[in-house]
Design a protein around this motif. Structure first.
Motif, mmCIF file in Angstrom:
data_model
loop_
_atom_site.group_PDB
_atom_site.id
_atom_site.type_symbol
_atom_site.label_atom_id
_atom_site.label_comp_id
_atom_site.label_asym_id
_atom_site.label_seq_id
_atom_site.Cartn_x
_atom_site.Cartn_y
_atom_site.Cartn_z
ATOM 1 N N HIS A 124 -25.311 72.940 -2.253
ATOM 2 C CA HIS A 124 -26.712 73.392 -2.148
ATOM 3 C C HIS A 124 -27.234 73.668 -3.553
ATOM 4 O O HIS A 124 -26.556 73.377 -4.538
ATOM 5 C CB HIS A 124 -26.821 74.611 -1.203
ATOM 6 N N HIS A 125 -28.438 74.259 -3.632
ATOM 7 C CA HIS A 125 -29.054 74.449 -4.958
ATOM 8 C C HIS A 125 -28.179 75.295 -5.890
ATOM 9 O O HIS A 125 -28.274 75.190 -7.102
ATOM 10 C CB HIS A 125 -30.428 75.127 -4.824
ATOM 11 N N GLU A 126 -27.335 76.152 -5.341
ATOM 12 C CA GLU A 126 -26.457 77.000 -6.158
ATOM 13 C C GLU A 126 -25.495 76.160 -7.013
ATOM 14 O O GLU A 126 -24.904 76.670 -7.965
ATOM 15 C CB GLU A 126 -25.643 77.948 -5.270
ATOM 16 N N ILE A 228 -26.963 60.264 4.126
ATOM 17 C CA ILE A 228 -26.911 61.094 2.929
ATOM 18 C C ILE A 228 -28.266 61.806 2.877
ATOM 19 O O ILE A 228 -29.318 61.179 2.809
ATOM 20 C CB ILE A 228 -26.573 60.300 1.636
ATOM 21 N N TRP A 229 -28.167 63.130 2.977
ATOM 22 C CA TRP A 229 -29.375 63.967 3.171
ATOM 23 C C TRP A 229 -29.661 64.691 1.855
ATOM 24 O O TRP A 229 -29.115 65.764 1.586
ATOM 25 C CB TRP A 229 -29.071 64.967 4.288
ATOM 26 N N PHE A 230 -30.517 64.081 1.032
ATOM 27 C CA PHE A 230 -30.862 64.713 -0.248
ATOM 28 C C PHE A 230 -31.866 65.829 -0.008
ATOM 29 O O PHE A 230 -32.672 65.751 0.916
ATOM 30 C CB PHE A 230 -31.469 63.682 -1.205
ATOM 31 N N PRO A 278 -39.622 66.429 8.259
ATOM 32 C CA PRO A 278 -40.402 67.673 8.355
ATOM 33 C C PRO A 278 -39.476 68.882 8.478
ATOM 34 O O PRO A 278 -38.495 68.824 9.218
ATOM 35 C CB PRO A 278 -41.240 67.497 9.628
ATOM 36 N N GLU A 279 -39.768 69.923 7.690
ATOM 37 C CA GLU A 279 -38.881 71.101 7.668
ATOM 38 C C GLU A 279 -39.560 72.269 8.377
ATOM 39 O O GLU A 279 -40.665 72.668 8.004
ATOM 40 C CB GLU A 279 -38.570 71.448 6.204
ATOM 41 N N GLN A 280 -38.936 72.811 9.379
ATOM 42 C CA GLN A 280 -39.418 73.972 10.140
ATOM 43 C C GLN A 280 -40.746 73.722 10.826
ATOM 44 O O GLN A 280 -41.437 74.672 11.176
ATOM 45 C CB GLN A 280 -39.559 75.213 9.228
#
Ligand code: H79
Length: 463
Positions: A124-126, A228-230, A278-280
Motif C-alpha cells: 500500500h502507500h506505506e 493487477i490492481w494499481f 469507482p471507489e465507494q
C-alpha cells in the motif's frame, strides 16, 4: 406493429446495442513481445462472470489498528494522517507477526461468501511489501519476525479452491526515497504532500525501475494473476507528465508479456485500462464499459479496532444487485488484524451474503445489465439478464402482491420465484404491451426476492 415487423425492429435494435457495446469494450491489446494479441473482451470473460470479489487491505497499518496518540479514526493512511516519520513507522515491522494468518480460512471464507476472486494489497502507500521482494528488505520476509510470504500461501490456496488470485499494488510510496513528494497527496494537513523519507533529489526514473521490477515479481512468482490492481498516484500520470505516461505504457507492454491474460485496472493514468474502478460509489445507471465498484464494509479499508459502522448484509446484497443490474462487479473489502484474523463482524456479514447467493446466485453470476429493457411498477428498478431471461430484484414486496411489466415486447414464456425450488409458475396476465405477474402473499426471502421471467430468446431463434 405486426409480429414480424416487431421482430425485425427488435433485431435491429439488438444489432445497434451490440455495436455500441463492442465499440466500447472491444479494444485489442498487443503483447509487444510475441506479437500475439488478446482482446479485452476475451480476457475479461471470467471477470464478467465473477461479479463479486474480496478486497483485502493488509499491511503494517493493521498493527496500529487505527490508533495513534489517542486519536482513533485512522486506517491504512495512518502514516500520512498522523504524520509519522519513516524511521518511526519502520519500527512496526519488527513486531509484525501474523501467526494466526491462515490462507485456507481466508479463501474458504471468500468462497462461502460467493466471491470468485481476491484482490490483496501487496504494497500500500506505506511502501511496505507484503510479499517476498528481492528489490527491498522492507518486506514481510526480510523485515518481520514472521519471515514468511503470505502471498505464496494465498495464491496456492486460491488455486486449490478455484478462486482467482489478484494483486493490488500502490504506485504511491511514502517509504521509497526516490518517490517524489510532488506525487503524494496534498491536503490541509500536508499542503506540500507527505513522505516518510522526504528527498528533494528524488528521481522518479529510479523509483519506476523499482516499481517495474516489483510488478514483474508479483506477476511472475505466484502463478496466474487475474488482475493487477494499481492504485492512484497523485498527478504522476496526468497529461503533462509525458515521460511518466511513456513509462506506464512500457510497463503495460511488459505486463501483457508477463501475464497475457491479466487484467489491468484504470489507475495507471488509464493506460492499458481494461476496466474502471469507482471507489465507494455506485454509478447512477447502466454503464457501457466494464467496471468494478470497490467498497469498505465499515468506514476503513485497513483494520480499525474502533470502527463498528458495519454495513448490514442486506445493504451489501442490495449493492451487489444494484451494481450487477448496471453491468458491473462488486469488490468488497475486509481489513485483517496484525495477527492475521479477519474481523468477526466482517465474517458474519459475508456469511449472510453467501447464504443469499447460494440460493440466488443465478441472478448475479454471468448476468448482464437488464435495464432499462422494461419499466415496471416498483420503486426499485433492478434487473439483471441472461439470454431469454430477466431477473427482477424485489427488495420491497409489493403491497398488492403484483408486479406489472410495461413494454414487454417479447414472447413471454413463464415467471417464477428463484427461491422456489420447484420453480412453480406464477399466475400471469399477458397484455399486448406488458404482463401482470401475481406473486404469492408472503415473500420467500427476507431480503431480496428474485422473480425470474423467461421469454423467447430472439437471438437464439435467428441463429
Ligand atoms: O486503498 C484504498 C485507499 O487507501 C486508496 N484506494 C482505496 C482502494 C486511496 N488512495 N487515495 N485515495 C484513496 C483517495 C484519497 C483519500 C484521502 Fe484521506 C482523503 C486522503 C486524505 C484525505 C481518507 C481520509 C484517507 C485519509 C484520510
Amino acid at each position: 406493429m405486426k409480429t414480424q415487423e416487431r421482430l425485425f425492429s427488435y433485431c435491429l435494435s439488438l444489432i445497434m446495442i451490440a455495436t455500441i457495446f463492442f465499440s466500447c469494450n472491444r479494444t485489442t491489446v498487443k503483447s509487444s513481445g510475441n506479437g500475439s494479441s488478446i482482446d479485452t473482451l476475451k480476457k475479461s470473460e471470467w471477470f464478467h462472470e465473477a461479479k463479486f470479489g474480496l478486497f483485502i487491505h493488509w499491511g503494517l497499518y493493521a498493527s496500529l489498528a487505527g490508533e495513534w496518540n489517542g486519536k482513533t479514526d485512522y486506517g491504512e493512511w495512518i502514516q500520512y494522517s498522523a504524520n509519522i516519520p519513516g524511521i518511526e513507522y519502520e519500527k512496526i515491522a519488527k513486531k509484525f507477526n501474523p501467526v494466526k494468518f491462515d490462507a485456507k480460512a481466508w479463501v474458504t471464507m471468500a468462497k462461502q461468501a460467493g466471491m470468485k476472486y481476491i484482490v490483496i494489497t501487496t504494497k500500500h502507500h506505506e511502501g511496505f511489501c507484503m510479499f517476498d521482494s528481492k528489490l527491498t528488505n522492507y518486506d514481510i520476509v526480510d523485515a518481520t519476525p514472521y519471515g514468511k510470504d503470505p502471498m505464496k500461501a494465498l495464491s496456492e490456496e486460491c488455486k486449490k479452491q478455484g478462486i482467482t488470485m489478484c494483486f493490488y499494488y500502490s504506485v504511491k510510496d511514502w517509504h521509497h526515497p526516490e518517490y517524489p513528494v510532488k506525487y503524494t497527496y496534498f491536503s490541509k494537513e500536508h499542503p506540500e504532500g507527505f513522505h516518510g523519507f522526504p528527498n528533494s533529489e528524488a528521481d522518479y526514473q529510479k523509483y519506476f525501475t523499482y516499481l517495474q521490477g516489483q510488478v514483474k515479481e508479483i506477476l511472475t512468482n505466484y502463478g496466474p494473476v487475474g488482475i493487477i490492481w494499481f492504485d492512484w498516484s497523485g498527478s504522476a500520470f496526468n497529461k503533462n507528465e509525458i515521460m511518466n505516461r511513456q513509462r506506464a505504457q512500457s510497463l503495460v507492454d511488459s505486463i501483457h508479456k508477463w501475464q497475457p491474460l491479466c487484467l489491468i485496472n484504470n489507475r495507471l493514468g488509464g493506460i492499458g485500462a481494461d476496466y474502471g474502478t469507482p471507489e465507494q460509489e455506485i454509478p447512477g445507471g447502466k454503464q457501457n464499459t466494464a467496471f468494478e465498484v470497490c467498497m469498505t464494509l465499515n468506514n476503513h479499508w485497513g483494520y480499525n479496532k474502533n470502527d463498528n459502522n458495519w454495513k448490514s448484509s442486506k445493504e451489501v446484497i442490495y449493492n451487489l444487485c444494484d451494481i450487477a443490474s448496471k453491468g458491473g462487479n462488486y469488490l468488497l473489502n475486509v481489513g485483517p488484524t496484525a495477527e492475521g484474523l479477519i474481523p468477526e463482524a466482517s465474517q458474519k456479514i459475508l456469511k449472510e451474503v453467501g447464504a443469499w447467493l447460494s440460493l440466488n446466485g443465478e441472478a448475479i453470476y454471468g448476468t448482464t445489465s437488464g435495464g432499462p429493457s422494461v419499466r415496471w411498477n416498483s420503486d426499485i428498478k433492478m434487473i439483471t439478464a441472461k439470454p431469454g431471461t430477466f431477473y427482477l430484484h424485489l427488495f420491497n414486496w409489493p403491497t398488492d402482491n403484483k408486479i406489472y411489466l410495461n413494454d414487454f415486447e417479447r414472447k413471454f414464456e413463464k415467471a417464477y420465484l428463484l427461491a422456489d425450488l420447484e420453480k412453480k409458475s406464477l399466475k400471469t396476465d399477458v397484455h399486448s404491451h406488458g404482463i401482470m405477474i401475481h406473486l404469492p402473499e408472503t415473500p420467500l426471502d427476507s431480503i431480496n426476492n428474485v422473480v425470474v421471467v423467461k421469454f423467447e430468446d430472439v437471438n437464439k431463434e435467428s441463429k
